[in-house]
Structure formats: structure tokens, C-alpha cells
Scaffold this active site. Structure first.
Site, PDB file in Angstrom:
ATOM      1  N   LYS A  13       0.972  -1.391   0.060  1.00 46.96           N
ATOM      2  CA  LYS A  13      -0.121  -0.006   0.132  1.00 46.96           C
ATOM      3  C   LYS A  13       0.824   1.204  -0.105  1.00 46.96           C
ATOM      4  CE  LYS A  13      -2.061  -0.877   3.987  1.00 46.96           C
ATOM      5  NZ  LYS A  13      -1.568  -2.081   4.357  1.00 46.96           N
ATOM      6  N   ARG A  88      -8.949   1.129   9.491  1.00 46.25           N
ATOM      7  CA  ARG A  88      -8.727  -0.117   9.420  1.00 46.25           C
ATOM      8  C   ARG A  88      -9.685  -0.890  10.225  1.00 46.25           C
ATOM      9  NH1 ARG A  88      -2.783   0.657   9.303  1.00 46.25           N
ATOM     10  NH2 ARG A  88      -1.547  -1.397   9.381  1.00 46.25           N
ATOM     11  N   ARG A 123      11.615  -6.115   4.479  1.00 49.56           N
ATOM     12  CA  ARG A 123      11.467  -4.477   4.495  1.00 49.56           C
ATOM     13  C   ARG A 123      12.433  -3.724   5.296  1.00 49.56           C
ATOM     14  NH1 ARG A 123       5.251  -2.444   4.840  1.00 49.56           N
ATOM     15  NH2 ARG A 123       5.338  -2.935   7.147  1.00 49.56           N
ATOM     16  N   ARG A 156      11.642  -2.391  11.036  1.00 47.79           N
ATOM     17  CA  ARG A 156      10.584  -2.197  11.702  1.00 47.79           C
ATOM     18  C   ARG A 156      10.532  -3.040  12.982  1.00 47.79           C
ATOM     19  NH1 ARG A 156       5.193  -0.146   8.628  1.00 47.79           N
ATOM     20  NH2 ARG A 156       4.211  -1.366  10.185  1.00 47.79           N
ATOM     21  N   ARG A 167      -0.209  -9.450  13.051  1.00 48.68           N
ATOM     22  CA  ARG A 167      -0.986  -8.308  12.460  1.00 48.68           C
ATOM     23  C   ARG A 167      -1.892  -8.676  11.275  1.00 48.68           C
ATOM     24  NH1 ARG A 167       4.195  -5.120  10.277  1.00 48.68           N
ATOM     25  NH2 ARG A 167       2.533  -3.688   9.691  1.00 48.68           N
TER      26      ARG A 167
HETATM   27  P1  AMP Z   1       1.198   0.488   9.067  1.00 50.41           P
HETATM   28  O1  AMP Z   1       2.553   1.189   9.054  1.00 50.41           O
HETATM   29  O2  AMP Z   1      -0.002   1.099   8.287  1.00 50.41           O
HETATM   30  O3  AMP Z   1       1.610  -1.045   9.017  1.00 50.41           O
HETATM   31  O4  AMP Z   1       0.763   0.725  10.779  1.00 50.41           O
HETATM   32  C1  AMP Z   1       1.657   0.198  11.778  1.00 50.41           C
HETATM   33  C2  AMP Z   1       0.878   0.131  13.105  1.00 50.41           C
HETATM   34  O5  AMP Z   1       0.353   1.399  13.429  1.00 50.41           O
HETATM   35  C3  AMP Z   1      -0.205  -0.889  13.129  1.00 50.41           C
HETATM   36  O6  AMP Z   1       0.061  -2.188  13.243  1.00 50.41           O
HETATM   37  C4  AMP Z   1      -1.143  -0.060  14.360  1.00 50.41           C
HETATM   38  O7  AMP Z   1      -0.502  -0.363  15.566  1.00 50.41           O
HETATM   39  C5  AMP Z   1      -0.881   1.234  14.147  1.00 50.41           C
HETATM   40  N1  AMP Z   1      -1.721   1.804  13.207  1.00 50.41           N
HETATM   41  C6  AMP Z   1      -1.733   2.625  11.998  1.00 50.41           C
HETATM   42  N2  AMP Z   1      -2.807   2.789  11.386  1.00 50.41           N
HETATM   43  C7  AMP Z   1      -3.967   2.313  12.148  1.00 50.41           C
HETATM   44  C8  AMP Z   1      -5.229   2.520  12.041  1.00 50.41           C
HETATM   45  N3  AMP Z   1      -5.822   3.186  11.028  1.00 50.41           N
HETATM   46  N4  AMP Z   1      -5.834   1.999  13.188  1.00 50.41           N
HETATM   47  C9  AMP Z   1      -5.331   1.451  14.350  1.00 50.41           C
HETATM   48  N5  AMP Z   1      -4.129   1.211  14.535  1.00 50.41           N
HETATM   49  C10 AMP Z   1      -3.280   1.955  13.367  1.00 50.41           C
END
Ligand code: AMP
Length: 210
Positions: A13, A88, A123, A156, A167
Site C-alpha cells: 500500500k 482499519r 522490508r 521495523r 498483524r
Molecule cells: P502500518 O505502518 O500502516 O503498518 O501501521 C503500523 C501500526 O500502526 C499498526 O500495526 C497499528 O498498531 C498502528 N496503526 C496504523 N494505522 C492504524 C489505524 N488506522 N488504526 C489502528 N491502528 C493503526
């Protein structure tokens, strides 16, 4: 263009969001990047989010909805935006509707779980600006160094294999129902994530007709 990108963690994404953002000159908004930046700056919100993020869980809806409300009110969002990682959950999608945001398209990038786990191990992210790379599919010009800001690239914490499985579980349970939610509005489009980034991009641009 007001676009939502859906897909499992590691589906690509963020990478596709950056490409569309350059092409359409609209901001790509990643709630994950905003939370990581807050964490790095030691803000209250960042500290609150840390334990959820480290365990691969979702940060509470009220926190991320607050983040998005503030971000979408900024000037650069007036001509459109790409949401990467938001909504989400169903309550987050409902909050977006309640804000009066009229989404044009919801694009889901589909990648099987088996592929996600191997992809995530490669990554790398820039701790300084949040840009994302991959040791095989999206190499930086200089190994370990961000093309954009020269920052150091690292793994990360939540990309460790055990956390990735958590996740993925969260994705299937809480985020995937959004496909039905947006299917009902007639706005859902789907593409299969390909091995090569450029091949996925071709499908994405064709689907969005841009
Ligand atoms: P990402 O970088 O999008 O994979 O997000 C990393 C982490 O940030 C996720 O595993 C959640 O802990 C938190 N996070 C990011 N976006 C959201 C969201 N829309 N709702 C809840 N948690 C989020």
C-alpha cells in the site's frame, strides 16, 4: 481523487501510495507513519500508541480518528488524498463517513498471507522520514541509506515474523470486513499484488484509470 488503499500489512500500500501521490500531486497519508513520527518525537499520543504497535495490535479508534481529522483539515488535502492504513476498522470507516468525506475509490491490494511473511522480512524503513524500501523489490540507491533524506534504514520492530503473524490475524479479523462495507457502496476495486512493484503499479493505474 479521494482514495483509500486497503490490504494486509506488507501488501504494498505504502509503495503504491507514493507512486500515485507523485502522479496526481496529492498527499499520501499513512496513519502508521504519523504514529511512528509521534513516537520518535516522544509525544503523548506516540507513547500511548507504542505498546499497541509493538505487539501488532491496532491503536484505539479514537486516537487514529483524531489523527485523521486533524490531518484532513490541512490545506494540502483540499484537492484530494490517498489514505494508506486508514480506515482499519468499521468504526473508523463510519467516522470518515460522519466527517462528510466522500471517497471516490477504495482499492484493495490482495496478497496471500504466505507471501506477506517472506516479504516483510526484507522490508526496511527510514527512521528519519518514514520512507519504505525492500532489500529485493525496492532497493535504495545506496545500501542502508534513504534515497530521500539520507537517513539510516532499519527493520521495523513490528516486522519481526511473530508480530507479522499477529498483524495478519488482526487484518483478517478487523480490517478485511471493510471490503464488504465498501463493496456495498460500489466503490471497491481489487488488484492482485504482483512480484514486481512496477507490475502492480500498472494494474493499480489501469484500475484507477489514471
Ligand atoms: P502500518 O505502518 O500502516 O503498518 O501501521 C503500523 C501500526 O500502526 C499498526 O500495526 C497499528 O498498531 C498502528 N496503526 C496504523 N494505522 C492504524 C489505524 N488506522 N488504526 C489502528 N491502528 C493503526
Amino acid at each position: 481523487m479521494k482514495l483509500i488503499l486497503l490490504g494486509a500489512p506488507g501488501a504494498g500500500k505504502g509503495t503504491q501510495a507514493e507512486i500515485i501521490c507523485d502522479k496526481l500531486s496529492i498527499p499520501a497519508i499513512s496513519t502508521g507513519n504519523i504514529i511512528r513520527a509521534a513516537l520518535k518525537n516522544g509525544t503523548e499520543m506516540g507513547l500511548k500508541a507504542k505498546s499497541y504497535m509493538d505487539e501488532g495490535k491496532l491503536v484505539p479508534d479514537d486516537v487514529v480518528i483524531g489523527i485523521i481529522k486533524e490531518r484532513l483539515a490541512e490545506d494540502d488535502c483540499q484537492n484530494g488524498f490517498i489514505l494508506d492504513g486508514f480506515p482499519r476498522t468499521i468504526p473508523q470507516a463510519e467516522a470518515l463517513d460522519a466527517m462528510g468525506v466522500d471517497i471516490d475509490c477504495v482499492l484493495s491490494i490482495e496478497v496471500p498471507d504466505e507471501k506477506i511473511v517472506t516479504r516483510m522480512s526484507g522490508r526496511r524503513v527510514c527512521a528519519a522520514c518514514g520512507a519504505s524500501y525492500h532489500i529485493e523489490y525496492k532497493k535504495p540507491q545506496v545500501e542502508g541509506v534513504c534515497n530521500i533524506c539520507g537517513g539510516a534504514l532499519s527493520i521495523r520492530k513490528d516486522d519481526e515474523p511473530a508480530t507479522v503473524l499477529d498483524r495478519l490475524h488482526v487484518y483478517h479479523e478487523q480490517t478485511e470486513p471493510l471490503k464488504d462495507y465498501y463493496e456495498k457502496t460500489g466503490k471497491l476495486r481489487t488488484v492482485e499484488g504482483q512480484e514486481e512493484v512496477a507490475d502492480t503499479t500498472k494494474l493499480v493505474l489501469a484500475t484507477l484509470e489514471i
